[in-house]
Motif scaffolding. Structure first.
Motif, short mmCIF file in Angstrom:
data_model
loop_
_atom_site.label_atom_id
_atom_site.label_comp_id
_atom_site.label_asym_id
_atom_site.label_seq_id
_atom_site.Cartn_x
_atom_site.Cartn_y
_atom_site.Cartn_z
N ALA A 118 6.23 2.72 -16.96
CA ALA A 118 6.05 1.28 -17.14
C ALA A 118 5.43 1.09 -18.52
O ALA A 118 4.43 1.74 -18.85
CB ALA A 118 5.14 0.72 -16.06
N LEU A 119 6.04 0.21 -19.32
CA LEU A 119 5.56 -0.04 -20.68
C LEU A 119 5.12 -1.48 -20.83
O LEU A 119 5.61 -2.38 -20.13
CB LEU A 119 6.67 0.26 -21.69
N ASP A 120 4.24 -1.70 -21.80
CA ASP A 120 3.74 -3.05 -22.06
C ASP A 120 4.58 -3.79 -23.09
O ASP A 120 4.18 -4.83 -23.59
CB ASP A 120 2.26 -3.00 -22.49
N CYS A 121 5.75 -3.25 -23.43
CA CYS A 121 6.60 -3.87 -24.45
C CYS A 121 8.04 -3.42 -24.26
O CYS A 121 8.34 -2.57 -23.43
CB CYS A 121 6.14 -3.48 -25.85
N GLU A 122 8.92 -4.02 -25.06
CA GLU A 122 10.29 -3.55 -25.18
C GLU A 122 10.35 -2.67 -26.42
O GLU A 122 9.67 -2.96 -27.41
CB GLU A 122 11.21 -4.77 -25.34
N LEU A 123 11.14 -1.61 -26.38
CA LEU A 123 11.24 -0.70 -27.52
C LEU A 123 12.53 -0.94 -28.29
O LEU A 123 13.58 -1.16 -27.69
CB LEU A 123 11.20 0.76 -27.04
N ASN A 124 12.42 -0.90 -29.61
CA ASN A 124 13.59 -1.05 -30.46
C ASN A 124 13.97 0.34 -30.97
O ASN A 124 13.51 0.77 -32.02
CB ASN A 124 13.27 -2.00 -31.63
N ILE A 125 14.79 1.03 -30.19
CA ILE A 125 15.21 2.40 -30.49
C ILE A 125 16.73 2.45 -30.37
O ILE A 125 17.31 1.87 -29.45
CB ILE A 125 14.61 3.41 -29.49
#
Length: 153
Positions: A118-125
């Motif tokens: 679970a992450l606190d953001c969206e990742l731009n990868i």
């Protein structure tokens, strides 16, 4: 801050037991349904990895997906493709942008690890990224994680 372990179930599977055939390369080869029990309210996205812990290449990645909208249920059968479920991205696992279920050599039992983050953001990868890139970019943003281990022969 101490992280709370993420508790989830893989429908039809119990930790340490055989992975149902439908989730394997010898069955329908579809991703399982995941029911998440205690997702923190500040979770924005989820990510999933499936690794073969027995493979000669340590922690061989069968599947990686990130930017799944935070939810308490992930449906089974996520389709192949770089972009799925809205903004979710399937990175490179097993050489493909899709779920690749367990399929060890006949007569060999392998151990598999499903991990949900679970992450606190969206990742731009980039979708062409692999697990290592995901983990480096997610560092500091993972607020919970948990896993389920299964086996298949």
């Amino acid at each position: 801050m101490e992280k709370t372990e993420l508790n989830f179930v893989c429908t039809g599977m119990k930790t340490g037991k055989k992975i149902p055939i439908e989730y394997t390369g010898r069955g329908q080869n579809i991703s399982p349904e995941f029911i998440i029990k205690n997702l923190l309210p500040n979770a924005k996205t989820l990510a999933i990895t499936l690794e073969d812990l027995t493979h000669p290449i340590k922690k061989f990645t069968h599947w990686i997906i990130w930017n799944i909208p935070a939810t308490d249920k992930i449906e089974k059968g996520i389709p192949a493709g770089k972009k799925v479920l809205g903004n979710a991205v399937q990175g490179v696992g097993y050489g493909f942008h899709q779920y690749a279920g367990p399929k060890p050599p006949k007569g060999k039992k392998h151990i598999y690890l499903f991990t949900i983050y679970a992450l606190d953001c969206e990742l731009n990868i980039s979708a062409n990224s692999m697990k290592g890139t995901f983990l480096r970019r997610a560092k500091g943003h993972i607020i919970q994680s948990g896993n389920v281990i299964g086996e298949f022969e």
